[in-house]
Motif scaffolding. Structure first.
Motif, mmCIF file in Angstrom:
data_model
loop_
_atom_site.group_PDB
_atom_site.id
_atom_site.type_symbol
_atom_site.label_atom_id
_atom_site.label_comp_id
_atom_site.label_asym_id
_atom_site.label_seq_id
_atom_site.Cartn_x
_atom_site.Cartn_y
_atom_site.Cartn_z
ATOM 1 N N ASN A 178 7.317 52.083 52.008
ATOM 2 C CA ASN A 178 7.282 51.437 50.702
ATOM 3 C C ASN A 178 7.814 50.006 50.763
ATOM 4 N N LEU A 181 5.015 47.944 52.115
ATOM 5 C CA LEU A 181 3.985 47.758 51.097
ATOM 6 C C LEU A 181 4.449 46.793 50.010
ATOM 7 N N ARG A 185 2.883 43.199 48.764
ATOM 8 C CA ARG A 185 2.561 42.813 47.393
ATOM 9 C C ARG A 185 3.211 41.480 47.032
ATOM 10 N N GLU A 190 -1.538 42.509 50.688
ATOM 11 C CA GLU A 190 -1.573 43.952 50.493
ATOM 12 C C GLU A 190 -2.390 44.673 51.556
ATOM 13 N N ALA A 191 -3.568 44.155 51.879
ATOM 14 C CA ALA A 191 -4.445 44.837 52.834
ATOM 15 C C ALA A 191 -3.801 44.928 54.210
ATOM 16 N N GLU A 194 -1.073 47.587 54.038
ATOM 17 C CA GLU A 194 -1.651 48.933 53.957
ATOM 18 C C GLU A 194 -2.202 49.391 55.307
ATOM 19 N N THR A 195 -2.801 48.483 56.061
ATOM 20 C CA THR A 195 -3.319 48.837 57.385
ATOM 21 C C THR A 195 -2.187 49.284 58.300
ATOM 22 N N VAL A 197 0.861 50.403 57.409
ATOM 23 C CA VAL A 197 1.492 51.634 56.916
ATOM 24 C C VAL A 197 0.596 52.839 57.122
ATOM 25 N N ASN A 198 -0.685 52.699 56.893
ATOM 26 C CA ASN A 198 -1.601 53.837 57.084
ATOM 27 C C ASN A 198 -1.606 54.302 58.539
ATOM 28 N N ARG A 201 1.692 56.182 59.027
ATOM 29 C CA ARG A 201 1.660 57.495 58.362
ATOM 30 C C ARG A 201 0.836 58.491 59.170
#
Length: 342
Positions: A178, A181, A185, A190-191, A194-195, A197-198, A201
């Protein structure tokens, strides 16, 4: 930064006179930092509200001059490829402590402090954003998010460290995700966040899926430092989440804070199967290992008798982009038949 805003910073600094006075005018914790003012020359950002230590903070501009304090926080910033936004960093005793690919990224960035934050040095860097955490760089009576807000400087607080100011239910590897992320922001990437973090995960899911059938969970003692009294991790420090993800239990999960003092009597009574040695260079990891092995009262502890040790860098044991990698290494040590290393 515009000259007139820098003058305003310095006038404010003179008005406050000392850090103690500055802390007196600051509201406690993160609660008063509800908005960040628009500054000339800043890139516009669609207003977004981000929770920081349980309080909403509105960001409506992309920071241009960031300062980061704390080695693990520096690694988070560099993992997001935000080095071009940096005008200074602190809390890094030796740049060689960073992963080799990251070291050149700081080559042209000023080192503001290897220890705690210094207000005058910080203001000289003319930042418009500071990323740190409670007990990492932010401290009551010194530099806080509230006092920075008084100076017109935005900030973001590391989620794990919020336990120093507000109650939390638990610590989780999601805290690190978080934070990454949220930085994405704040900086309008953001992208990219997210890449990253994904991918992490997915790696974490591989580990926890492999360990789903584990019934016996080894007991783990995290040893950070200390001779007379050991510094370890309670249930709100990141190693708690990593140990749980590795299908094990933290022998000090009853301590209701993050990094704090335990005692040797409980180490003996709780008899850990494994010991995680945190490498913070004080002293060397082998020095800590030899100290533990030479302590007579620990001789019958299972981890000592079987010499079951796992080494973690400080930046692996604190929130950062290497948490999942370190969790895999811990899980492999504890359950080698179930979790393999790449």
């Amino acid at each position: 930064m515009k000259f007139n805003k820098y003058v305003r910073y310095m006038l404010m600094f003179l008005k406050l006179s000392t850090i103690t006075v500055m802390a007196g005018i600051a509201l406690s914790g993160c609660s008063d930092q509800s908005t960040q003012s628009q500054a000339p020359g800043k890139a516009a950002l669609a207003p977004r509200t981000i929770e920081v230590c349980g309080q909403p903070v509105i960001f409506d501009q992309v920071p241009q001059r960031a300062v980061v304090h704390g080695i693990n926080l520096i690694e988070m910033f560099l993992a997001l490829k935000l080095q071009d936004s940096l005008v200074g960093y602190g809390g890094l005793r030796d740049i060689r402590r960073l992963p080799a690919p990251m070291q050149p990224l700081l080559a042209r960035v000023p080192d503001l402090s290897s220890q705690g934050m210094n207000l005058e040095t910080l203001l000289n860097a003319q930042p418009d954003f500071v990323f740190s955490g409670w007990s990492y760089g932010f401290r009551q009576g010194q530099i806080t998010p509230a006092s920075l807000n008084e100076l017109g400087i935005a900030s973001y607080v590391l989620s794990e460290s919020c336990i120093r100011q507000v109650a939390r239910e638990r610590v989780s590897l999601e805290d690190t995700f978080n934070d990454l992320l949220n930085l994405g922001r704040i900086f309008g990437i953001e992208a990219r966040a997210e890449t990253l973090v994904n991918a992490q995960r997915a790696q974490l899911s591989d580990i926890t899926t492999a360990l789903q059938g584990v019934t016996h969970k080894p007991k783990v003692f995290v040893f950070d430092s200390g001779t007379d009294i050991p510094v370890t991790t309670g249930r709100y420090a990141m190693p708690q989440a990593m140990i749980e993800a590795a299908a094990a239990s933290n022998i000090f999960d009853d301590l209701s804070s993050s990094w704090m003092r335990g005692n040797w009597e409980d180490v003996i009574a709780r008899n850990p199967d494994w010991i995680v040695i945190v490498d913070n260079d004080q002293p060397t990891p082998d020095g800590k290992r030899q100290f533990l092995l030479s302590k007579p009262e620990l001789a019958d502890v299972t981890a000592i008798r079987e010499q079951n040790f796992v080494l973690m860098d400080f930046s692996e044991a604190t929130p950062g982009p290497r948490n999942v990698e370190a969790t895999r290494r811990l899980a492999h040590a504890l359950h080698p038949q179930l979790v393999t290393l790449p």
